[in-house]
Design an enzyme around this catalytic site. Structure first.
Site, PDB file in Angstrom:
ATOM      1  N   ARG A  51       0.838  -1.207   0.000  1.00 48.73           N
ATOM      2  CA  ARG A  51       0.000   0.000   0.000  1.00 48.73           C
ATOM      3  C   ARG A  51       0.863   1.243   0.000  1.00 48.73           C
ATOM      4  O   ARG A  51       2.036   1.219   0.372  1.00 48.73           O
ATOM      5  CB  ARG A  51      -0.931   0.021   1.215  1.00 48.73           C
ATOM      6  N   HIS A  58       1.267   7.859  10.943  1.00 49.27           N
ATOM      7  CA  HIS A  58       1.520   7.599  12.361  1.00 49.27           C
ATOM      8  C   HIS A  58       0.353   8.032  13.247  1.00 49.27           C
ATOM      9  O   HIS A  58       0.557   8.576  14.336  1.00 49.27           O
ATOM     10  CB  HIS A  58       2.816   8.284  12.832  1.00 49.27           C
ATOM     11  N   GLY A 166       8.820   1.017   2.833  1.00 48.23           N
ATOM     12  CA  GLY A 166       7.717   1.914   3.203  1.00 48.23           C
ATOM     13  C   GLY A 166       6.413   1.604   2.486  1.00 48.23           C
ATOM     14  O   GLY A 166       5.432   2.334   2.635  1.00 48.23           O
ATOM     15  N   SER A 168       4.945  -1.409   2.757  1.00 44.34           N
ATOM     16  CA  SER A 168       4.331  -2.466   3.541  1.00 44.34           C
ATOM     17  C   SER A 168       4.352  -3.850   2.908  1.00 44.34           C
ATOM     18  O   SER A 168       3.335  -4.521   2.777  1.00 44.34           O
ATOM     19  CB  SER A 168       2.904  -2.080   3.921  1.00 44.34           C
ATOM     20  N   ASP A 214      -1.859  -0.872   7.422  1.00 43.05           N
ATOM     21  CA  ASP A 214      -1.287  -1.605   6.287  1.00 43.05           C
ATOM     22  C   ASP A 214      -2.110  -2.845   5.946  1.00 43.05           C
ATOM     23  O   ASP A 214      -2.403  -3.122   4.780  1.00 43.05           O
ATOM     24  CB  ASP A 214       0.148  -2.046   6.612  1.00 43.05           C
ATOM     25  N   LYS A 262      12.893  -1.660  10.670  1.00 43.27           N
ATOM     26  CA  LYS A 262      12.166  -1.330  11.900  1.00 43.27           C
ATOM     27  C   LYS A 262      12.513  -2.242  13.066  1.00 43.27           C
ATOM     28  O   LYS A 262      12.295  -1.883  14.213  1.00 43.27           O
ATOM     29  CB  LYS A 262      10.674  -1.363  11.630  1.00 43.27           C
TER      30      LYS A 262
HETATM   31  P1  ATP Z   1       6.795  -0.360   5.932  1.00 44.47           P
HETATM   32  O1  ATP Z   1       6.380  -1.222   7.093  1.00 44.47           O
HETATM   33  O2  ATP Z   1       7.630   0.810   6.330  1.00 44.47           O
HETATM   34  O3  ATP Z   1       5.671   0.026   5.053  1.00 44.47           O
HETATM   35  P2  ATP Z   1       7.919  -2.825   4.876  1.00 44.47           P
HETATM   36  O4  ATP Z   1       6.695  -3.509   5.375  1.00 44.47           O
HETATM   37  O5  ATP Z   1       8.350  -3.183   3.498  1.00 44.47           O
HETATM   38  O6  ATP Z   1       7.788  -1.254   4.967  1.00 44.47           O
HETATM   39  P3  ATP Z   1       9.117  -4.071   7.148  1.00 44.47           P
HETATM   40  O7  ATP Z   1       7.873  -3.915   7.938  1.00 44.47           O
HETATM   41  O8  ATP Z   1      10.430  -3.836   7.831  1.00 44.47           O
HETATM   42  O9  ATP Z   1       9.119  -3.140   5.858  1.00 44.47           O
HETATM   43  O10 ATP Z   1       9.111  -5.554   6.545  1.00 44.47           O
HETATM   44  C1  ATP Z   1      10.151  -6.004   5.673  1.00 44.47           C
HETATM   45  C2  ATP Z   1      10.419  -7.479   5.941  1.00 44.47           C
HETATM   46  O11 ATP Z   1       9.369  -8.306   5.351  1.00 44.47           O
HETATM   47  C3  ATP Z   1      11.688  -7.977   5.263  1.00 44.47           C
HETATM   48  O12 ATP Z   1      12.815  -7.719   6.081  1.00 44.47           O
HETATM   49  C4  ATP Z   1      11.417  -9.475   5.118  1.00 44.47           C
HETATM   50  O13 ATP Z   1      11.680 -10.180   6.311  1.00 44.47           O
HETATM   51  C5  ATP Z   1       9.922  -9.509   4.856  1.00 44.47           C
HETATM   52  N1  ATP Z   1       9.711  -9.550   3.387  1.00 44.47           N
HETATM   53  C6  ATP Z   1       9.264  -8.547   2.607  1.00 44.47           C
HETATM   54  N2  ATP Z   1       9.223  -8.907   1.297  1.00 44.47           N
HETATM   55  C7  ATP Z   1       9.672 -10.160   1.251  1.00 44.47           C
HETATM   56  C8  ATP Z   1       9.889 -11.101   0.190  1.00 44.47           C
HETATM   57  N3  ATP Z   1       9.642 -10.792  -1.078  1.00 44.47           N
HETATM   58  N4  ATP Z   1      10.351 -12.313   0.526  1.00 44.47           N
HETATM   59  C9  ATP Z   1      10.611 -12.625   1.809  1.00 44.47           C
HETATM   60  N5  ATP Z   1      10.430 -11.802   2.851  1.00 44.47           N
HETATM   61  C10 ATP Z   1       9.974 -10.581   2.581  1.00 44.47           C
HETATM   62  C1  GLA Z   2       3.984   1.477   9.426  1.00 47.77           C
HETATM   63  C2  GLA Z   2       2.975   0.731  10.302  1.00 47.77           C
HETATM   64  C3  GLA Z   2       1.561   1.315  10.153  1.00 47.77           C
HETATM   65  C4  GLA Z   2       1.571   2.837  10.350  1.00 47.77           C
HETATM   66  C5  GLA Z   2       2.664   3.486   9.512  1.00 47.77           C
HETATM   67  C6  GLA Z   2       2.797   4.962   9.799  1.00 47.77           C
HETATM   68  O1  GLA Z   2       3.723   1.256   8.071  1.00 47.77           O
HETATM   69  O2  GLA Z   2       2.965  -0.630   9.967  1.00 47.77           O
HETATM   70  O3  GLA Z   2       0.680   0.690  11.060  1.00 47.77           O
HETATM   71  O4  GLA Z   2       1.699   3.159  11.698  1.00 47.77           O
HETATM   72  O5  GLA Z   2       3.931   2.873   9.714  1.00 47.77           O
HETATM   73  O6  GLA Z   2       1.645   5.646   9.451  1.00 47.77           O
HETATM   74 MG    MG Z   3       5.930  -3.191   7.394  1.00 50.51          MG
END
Ligand code: ATP
Ligand code: GLA
Ligand code: MG
Length: 520
Positions: A51, A58, A166, A168, A214, A262
């Protein structure tokens, strides 16, 4: 938008026409690799998207509404139930592999029927699958009784949401995993709200005390609309449409390529912010609503800044916008310490000892801080809530936001939306301190090149930015980023190709039943 997760019969039900050719190739490759790995075809694929958050950053864990939308990039999990898994007595087997096998090596687990262990101290990609598994099994047990025996599964994953970017990837992964486990265990009608609620709670098992935005965006989204997600009195989501505009508006997502992990930074970034907001709620409430305790709610730490509003205005019929203005001035006059508050100072006001405060607020997700910035965090939250409401009212009543003299142009409408996004970025940078210089730069470059509004999206501290750009300026904005930002980084071809995406609102979770060797 409640109801059950759709079961798609064609990829046309899932993707927009412009994405179909590429996605068909990707899904066919997944099926082929599954067969090579496991010697059979998968029975189904579960799919959940990433997304982008348009506005409302936040504030989800303070239980305020947010406005994200699903993107095309997603997690797809090809799944087969193994009938004779030869697991030890009292266990079932889960085999998980990834198309990016070098980065995410395959694992095989024997899991006892009764519980799913997750070691959050280790940052391991399969923890996200396990957290979806754990949540889904809790629901299945509720439905079928505590002696429910989960099936053994073979799984192959392909994720196209950049990890830690970022957008998700984590919620897409957890939601797709929970959906896969439900469907594989015989739940062919999976309730969207139940799936989202379990995905929200179970993702916290990986060590990040996140809100519910998310997973909601990943599960509920409908193609062509953004999603207004509310968390109280219960989780609900409704579509929000962008009216026609002139110039036409587009959302452009730009990677900073600063990876924000994170898990590593949780104690000083994300999890600390959740603690600060909860402490701000407790402190503010103790002062302004003496004798009226905060009600326990579904916030990650059980109380929220939303709860403060509910208690303080319990018997008031003031319009919400006036309530929020009053809260903003109360924060200004009550939480006066710009330099932050010590545990001792907070504990005294909220009527706990310091050890009690630590146990209550910082034991499940440890944080490292001498001082808690209650004033800045609460100011961000309440002003961001106002911006979300204004954004929504502009979208839903565009006529009253147009300059009557400007003919067919919707420039004033476009600018008002953009201004709110710019204000969010300022607040994230100055009050919430979740931006970074690279994100600030991307926003500044885009605005100079014609973006109406530019800001970080998601948790921040790196990751992605989102920009509201007139369609006829998209190329100019891209060019400016290339010259002033990306050309200075040492990017691979793949990174260059994925750096900037023009995104249309995509659809949410779905199951696709596989029939044969290819998808249609
Ligand atoms: P945000 O939460 O800021 O929107 P995000 O969800 O991408 O960003 P994180 O919540 O840190 O970041 O999650 C990333 C973790 O999810 C990776 O470190 C990994 O463990 C897992 N992950 C994401 N994509 C994959 C993938 N294609 N294959 C395996 N694991 C994955
Ligand atoms: C991450 C978290 C969400 C939200 C955003 C900030 O993506 O997973 O729940 O808090 O940060 O808006
Ligand atoms: Mg995430």
């Amino acid at each position: 938008m409640a109801g059950t997760v759709p079961v798609a019969t064609s990829l046309k039900d899932i993707y927009t026409d412009d994405a179909l050719a590429e996605q068909t190739g990707r899904w066919d490759r997944l099926l082929k690799e599954f067969k090579t790995n496991y010697g059979r075809n998968p029975q189904f694929v579960s799919r959940s998207p990433g997304r982008v958050n348009i506005i409302g950053e936040h504030i989800d864990y303070s239980l305020y509404s947010v406005l994200p939308m699903a993107i095309t990039a997603d997690v797809i999990l090809a799944v087969a139930v193994i009938e004779n898994a030869h697991a030890s007595e009292g266990h079932y087997k889960i085999k998980v592999a990834n198309v990016q096998s070098a980065k995410f090596p395959a694992h095989e687990f024997e899991i006892p029927y009764g519980s799913v262990d997750i070691d959050a101290t280790v940052h391991e990609w399969t923890n996200y699958f396990k957290s979806g598994l754990r949540g889904a099994l809790a629901l299945l047990r509720k439905q079928h009784g505590t002696d429910f025996k989960p099936k053994s599964l073979e799984i192959l994953m392909d994720g196209s949401v950049p990890a830690g970017g970022g957008l998700s990837s984590s919620a897409a992964f957890v939601s797709a995993s929970a959906l896969a486990v439900m469907y594989a265990n015989g739940e062919t009608s999976v309730d969207k709200t139940a799936l989202t609620e379990l995905a929200i709670v179970s993702e916290r098992a990986v060590g990040v005390n996140s809100g519910g935005m998310d997973q909601s965006a990943s599960v509920f989204s409908l193609r062509g609309s953004a999603l207004y997600v509310s968390f109280v009195p219960s989780l609900t989501a409704r579509p929000v449409y962008f009216p026609a505009s002139n110039p036409e508006l587009t959302f452009v997502i730009a990677q900073s390529f600063v990876v924000s992990d994170k898990h590593v930074t949780g104690p000083v970034c994300y999890n600390l912010r959740v603690v600060e907001c909860s402490l701000a709620a407790a402190y503010l409430n103790a002062i302004i609503s003496k004798g009226h305790p905060l009600p326990a709610d579904s916030g990650p730490l059980g109380i929220s800044l939303h709860g403060v509003q509910d208690v303080y205005f319990k018997d008031s019929n003031k319009p919400v916008s006036e309530q929020l203005s009053e809260l903003i001035s109360l924060v200004g006059s009550t939480l006066t310490k710009e330099e932050g508050y010590t545990r001792e100072e907070i504990a005294e006001v909220i009527g706990l000892t310091v050890p009690e405060l630590n146990e209550r607020f910082t034991s499940t997700f440890p944080v490292r801080a001498e001082k808690f910035m209650l004033r800045q965090r609460a100011l961000h939250v309440y002003t961001e809530v106002v911006r979300v409401l204004q954004f929504l009212s502009i979208l839903e009543d565009p006529k009253s936001h147009l300059d009557a003299d400007s003919g067919s142009s919707t420039e004033t409408f476009n600018c008002k939306l953009g201004d709110l996004m710019n204000e969010t970025q300022d607040s994230c940078r100055d009050f919430y301190q979740c931006s970074c210089s690279e994100l600030d730069q991307l926003c500044a470059i885009a605005r100079r090149a014609g973006s109406y509004g530019s800001r970080l999206t998601g948790a921040g501290w790196g990751g992605c930015s989102v920009h509201l750009v007139p369609a006829d300026r998209v190329e100019a904005v891209k060019k400016a980023w290339e010259t002033e930002y990306y050309s200075k980084l040492n990017l691979t071809e793949e990174q260059k190709a994925g750096a900037v995406v023009v995104s249309k609102p995509g659809s949410g979770s779905a199951v696709y039943v596989v029939d044969g060797d290819t998808v249609i």
